[in-house]
Design a protein around this motif. Structure first.
Motif, mmCIF file in Angstrom:
data_model
loop_
_atom_site.group_PDB
_atom_site.id
_atom_site.type_symbol
_atom_site.label_atom_id
_atom_site.label_comp_id
_atom_site.label_asym_id
_atom_site.label_seq_id
_atom_site.Cartn_x
_atom_site.Cartn_y
_atom_site.Cartn_z
ATOM 1 N N TYR A 17 -12.767 7.875 19.920
ATOM 2 C CA TYR A 17 -13.375 8.433 21.129
ATOM 3 C C TYR A 17 -12.390 8.601 22.286
ATOM 4 N N LEU A 18 -11.201 8.016 22.160
ATOM 5 C CA LEU A 18 -10.153 8.201 23.148
ATOM 6 C C LEU A 18 -8.865 8.600 22.453
ATOM 7 N N THR A 19 -8.036 9.335 23.183
ATOM 8 C CA THR A 19 -6.671 9.596 22.745
ATOM 9 C C THR A 19 -5.731 8.775 23.620
ATOM 10 N N TYR B 12 -4.864 7.400 28.662
ATOM 11 C CA TYR B 12 -6.035 7.551 27.801
ATOM 12 C C TYR B 12 -6.911 8.693 28.294
ATOM 13 N N ASP B 13 -7.451 9.450 27.347
ATOM 14 C CA ASP B 13 -8.354 10.546 27.693
ATOM 15 C C ASP B 13 -9.416 10.668 26.601
ATOM 16 N N LEU B 14 -10.506 11.385 26.926
ATOM 17 C CA LEU B 14 -11.570 11.576 25.951
ATOM 18 C C LEU B 14 -11.089 12.449 24.804
ATOM 19 N N SER B 15 -11.518 12.115 23.612
ATOM 20 C CA SER B 15 -11.124 12.894 22.439
ATOM 21 C C SER B 15 -12.143 13.991 22.163
ATOM 22 N N ILE C 27 -16.186 2.821 31.479
ATOM 23 C CA ILE C 27 -14.780 3.175 31.281
ATOM 24 C C ILE C 27 -14.649 4.641 30.882
ATOM 25 N N LEU C 28 -15.496 5.095 29.959
ATOM 26 C CA LEU C 28 -15.448 6.492 29.533
ATOM 27 C C LEU C 28 -15.735 7.446 30.692
ATOM 28 N N GLU C 29 -16.732 7.104 31.503
ATOM 29 C CA GLU C 29 -17.082 7.960 32.650
ATOM 30 C C GLU C 29 -15.918 8.047 33.629
ATOM 31 N N HIS C 30 -15.266 6.922 33.882
ATOM 32 C CA HIS C 30 -14.148 6.947 34.837
ATOM 33 C C HIS C 30 -12.992 7.779 34.282
#
Length: 254
Positions: A54-56, A62-65, A16-19
């Motif tokens: 780790y996400l905003t 949603y995006d990486l923090s 999920i984070l990679e996508h």
């Protein structure tokens, strides 16, 4: 089966984070469609990752923090003597006007660990932390030429020699020919082997105690051509790699 659950959960979280990173942000619905997961599952993951910092979440996007900035800085600081390499990268970038990279090998891939940016620099495919197949980039081929044969065998067995353009090396014989040429002349060339119309020159940074990485300068084919590509840039790049070697030797490394 139970023992596999935590690993599966972690793998799904990183998927999920990679996508999200690759998409530049994503909603639950977009993640559900892209990853073919139940909406409730995606919602649970992004809620947990947001709660952990780790996400905003900006209105459902949603995006990486910036928590990853801390981890990235920590990991980059672990690259051997990267801070000693950067002044040399900047000087080569100033001299050529192009983008210059410090590339290291990790787990059989080339990792872009440092850079210098010239006045005309383009950056079409990489940023700090990007991983590339070693056989497709000049810095990667320079690294492969400096690695022992058995390590190269391991890398090829694990990652293969996938084609990215019509000029990509795709056989072990082609790779061995390239490694021999690089060792003979001290530098590697990339002539559209990972991106059509893109060229690069690289030289490995090797001391008696081992391989530290490679210095690479890259730019578009219309600027990197003729003797400038085949003679001038190789001389400059090898000179920069030698400068870095001397810098590392001054630290007592041999």
């Amino acid at each position: 089966m139970t023992a596999d659950v935590p690993l599966t959960t972690a793998a799904r979280a990183f998927e999920i984070l990679e996508h999200i990173r690759e998409a530049g942000g994503a909603s639950v619905s977009e993640l559900t469609d892209a990853l073919e997961l139940p909406k409730s599952t995606v919602h649970d993951y992004v809620t947990t990752l947001t709660r952990l910092g780790y996400l905003t979440n900006d209105g459902g996007e949603y995006d990486l923090s910036l928590a990853f900035l801390t981890h990235g800085t920590y990991a980059r600081n672990g690259v051997a003597y990267a801070d000693r390499v950067e002044p040399a990268l900047e000087r080569l970038a100033d001299e050529t006007g192009e983008i210059v990279w410090y590339i290291v090998e990790e787990r059989g891939k080339g990792v872009y660990a440092g850079k210098g940016i010239g006045t005309d620099a383009l950056q079409p495919y990489a940023s700090i932390g990007t991983r590339s197949a070693l056989h497709t980039i000049a810095g990667g081929k320079a690294i492969l030429a400096a690695l022992p044969d058995d390590r190269v065998d391991e890398i090829v067995a694990e990652h293969g020699l996938e084609r990215q353009t019509e000029r990509t090396i795709t056989t072990r014989d082609e790779l061995e020919d390239a490694r021999n040429r690089i060792r003979e002349r001290g530098y590697a060339l990339n002539d559209g082997e990972n991106i059509d119309g893109w060229r690069a020159v690289a030289s490995p940074v090797v001391l008696e105690d081992g391989l530290y990485g490679a210095i690479a300068v890259a730019g578009p084919e219309n600027r990197l051509q003729g003797e400038y590509f085949t003679e001038t840039l190789p001389d400059l790049t090898v000179g920069t790699a030698n400068e870095v070697r001397l810098q590392l030797r001054s630290l007592g490394l041999e």
